[in-house]
Write a protein that holds these residues in place. Structure first.
Motif, PDB file in Angstrom:
ATOM      1  N   ALA A  15       0.818  -1.211   0.000  1.00 58.81           N
ATOM      2  CA  ALA A  15       0.000   0.000   0.000  1.00 58.81           C
ATOM      3  C   ALA A  15       0.853   1.264   0.000  1.00 58.81           C
ATOM      4  O   ALA A  15       0.491   2.274  -0.608  1.00 58.81           O
ATOM      5  N   GLY A  16       2.020   1.208   0.657  1.00 53.05           N
ATOM      6  CA  GLY A  16       2.884   2.367   0.770  1.00 53.05           C
ATOM      7  C   GLY A  16       3.863   2.547  -0.374  1.00 53.05           C
ATOM      8  O   GLY A  16       4.679   3.484  -0.350  1.00 53.05           O
ATOM      9  N   GLY A  17       3.790   1.672  -1.365  1.00 47.29           N
ATOM     10  CA  GLY A  17       4.639   1.815  -2.542  1.00 47.29           C
ATOM     11  C   GLY A  17       6.047   1.275  -2.389  1.00 47.29           C
ATOM     12  O   GLY A  17       6.864   1.426  -3.301  1.00 47.29           O
ATOM     13  N   ILE A  18       6.350   0.636  -1.266  1.00 47.42           N
ATOM     14  CA  ILE A  18       7.699   0.102  -1.051  1.00 47.42           C
ATOM     15  C   ILE A  18       8.049  -0.942  -2.101  1.00 47.42           C
ATOM     16  O   ILE A  18       9.153  -0.939  -2.681  1.00 47.42           O
ATOM     17  N   ILE A  19       7.111  -1.843  -2.373  1.00 46.27           N
ATOM     18  CA  ILE A  19       7.392  -2.942  -3.307  1.00 46.27           C
ATOM     19  C   ILE A  19       7.540  -2.413  -4.730  1.00 46.27           C
ATOM     20  O   ILE A  19       8.477  -2.784  -5.452  1.00 46.27           O
ATOM     21  N   SER A  20       6.646  -1.540  -5.154  1.00 47.53           N
ATOM     22  CA  SER A  20       6.734  -1.008  -6.511  1.00 47.53           C
ATOM     23  C   SER A  20       7.965  -0.131  -6.683  1.00 47.53           C
ATOM     24  O   SER A  20       8.601  -0.142  -7.748  1.00 47.53           O
ATOM     25  N   GLU A  21       8.334   0.621  -5.661  1.00 48.62           N
ATOM     26  CA  GLU A  21       9.524   1.465  -5.735  1.00 48.62           C
ATOM     27  C   GLU A  21      10.785   0.610  -5.890  1.00 48.62           C
ATOM     28  O   GLU A  21      11.690   0.948  -6.668  1.00 48.62           O
ATOM     29  N   ALA A  22      10.842  -0.497  -5.153  1.00 50.73           N
ATOM     30  CA  ALA A  22      11.979  -1.405  -5.301  1.00 50.73           C
ATOM     31  C   ALA A  22      12.057  -1.943  -6.725  1.00 50.73           C
ATOM     32  O   ALA A  22      13.122  -1.942  -7.349  1.00 50.73           O
ATOM     33  N   ALA A  23      10.916  -2.363  -7.239  1.00 50.84           N
ATOM     34  CA  ALA A  23      10.887  -2.912  -8.603  1.00 50.84           C
ATOM     35  C   ALA A  23      11.327  -1.868  -9.621  1.00 50.84           C
ATOM     36  O   ALA A  23      12.087  -2.169 -10.549  1.00 50.84           O
ATOM     37  N   ASP A  24      10.871  -0.638  -9.454  1.00 51.60           N
ATOM     38  CA  ASP A  24      11.234   0.425 -10.389  1.00 51.60           C
ATOM     39  C   ASP A  24      12.741   0.690 -10.398  1.00 51.60           C
ATOM     40  O   ASP A  24      13.286   1.167 -11.393  1.00 51.60           O
TER      41      ASP A  24
END
Length: 257
Positions: A209-218
């Motif tokens: 929800a906090g974007g941690i996972i997507s930010e890592a992927a990016d």
């Protein structure tokens, strides 16, 4: 009875374990790793710990995750792993991916906690001695330190890799903004962040929800979840109450409420 010399299962890589690429790297990690947070300290029988480690490797688990203060008591999980490393795993060291961390309370005084260069360097040296290793595959900053300058913590990670004490570095449970700065700082110094470790399971999706996972992927950084089964809450362990030998009954991080 003297324990026989350990020989891993010849079919350990044909047991069904799958391996996933970690971010934009050459590393493939097993879908299930073995963390030594609980059940491997000096309060647990060495024979049980050894049996679990052997079983894991026999079934294709190559990633073993530790930290300086895992136990209980502090340091004892690494000591346990060091015994098994010496007795069993030494011939297979290059098949293993071993991680450890520093960032939480470890020894008294101002230099045994948080994220200073002094603490991180000293802690890793101690961890290597306990685990009977020349290097770890991955070293984490176990938590973000809001008081120590970000550059000091991150430069310590860079220098740890350049000294050959770790092949890769990662961060664990850092807030999103600090994580973004870490990815940039490390990449600019050719020591890219390999992985972000966070708590993630069906009951706790904050990192999603906090974007941690997507930010890592990016940023080409892998993500690895600890407590994916919420320390047993997502198994059948507590369907009929709280067993006497369970983590809730014994006390610690998992509470009855």
């Amino acid at each position: 009875m003297i324990n026989p010399i350990y020989t891993p299962a010849p079919a350990r890589y044909d047991s069904g374990m799958k391996y996933r690429r970690c971010g934009r790297s050459g590393i493939l990690l097993p879908e299930i790793s073995l963390g030594l947070w609980h059940n491997f300290g000096d309060v647990n029988p060495l024979s049980d710990s050894m049996a679990m480690l052997h079983y894991a490797f026999d079934h294709g688990i190559t990633h073993f995750d530790l930290a300086n203060n895992y136990g209980p008591s502090y340091g004892s999980a690494e000591e346990t792993f060091g015994i098994v490393m010496e007795k069993s795993f030494a011939p297979y060291r290059d098949e293993l991916f071993i991680s450890t961390k520093a960032g939480y309370d470890m020894w008294p005084g101002p230099y045994g906690n948080w994220g200073s260069r002094k603490y991180l360097m000293a802690s890793l040296d101690q961890s290597l001695r306990r685990m009977k290793l020349d290097y770890v595959d991955l070293f984490y900053s176990h938590r973000f330190d809001p008081e120590t300058p970000l550059e000091e913590t991150l430069q310590a990670l860079v220098d740890i890799v350049r000294q050959g004490k770790a092949l890769y570095v990662g961060i664990s449970r850092w807030p999103a903004e600090a994580a973004r700065k870490a990815y940039s700082y490390l990449a600019e110094r050719d020591v890219r962040c390999l992985i972000y470790q966070g708590r993630y399971n069906m009951l706790d999706r904050a990192d999603e929800a906090g974007g941690i996972i997507s930010e890592a992927a990016d940023n080409g950084v892998g993500y690895i979840a600890f407590s994916p089964l919420a320390q047993g809450l997502l198994t059948d362990r507590y369907l009929n109450g709280i067993p006497e030998d369970s983590r809730i009954a014994l006390g610690g991080h998992l509470k009855s409420d």
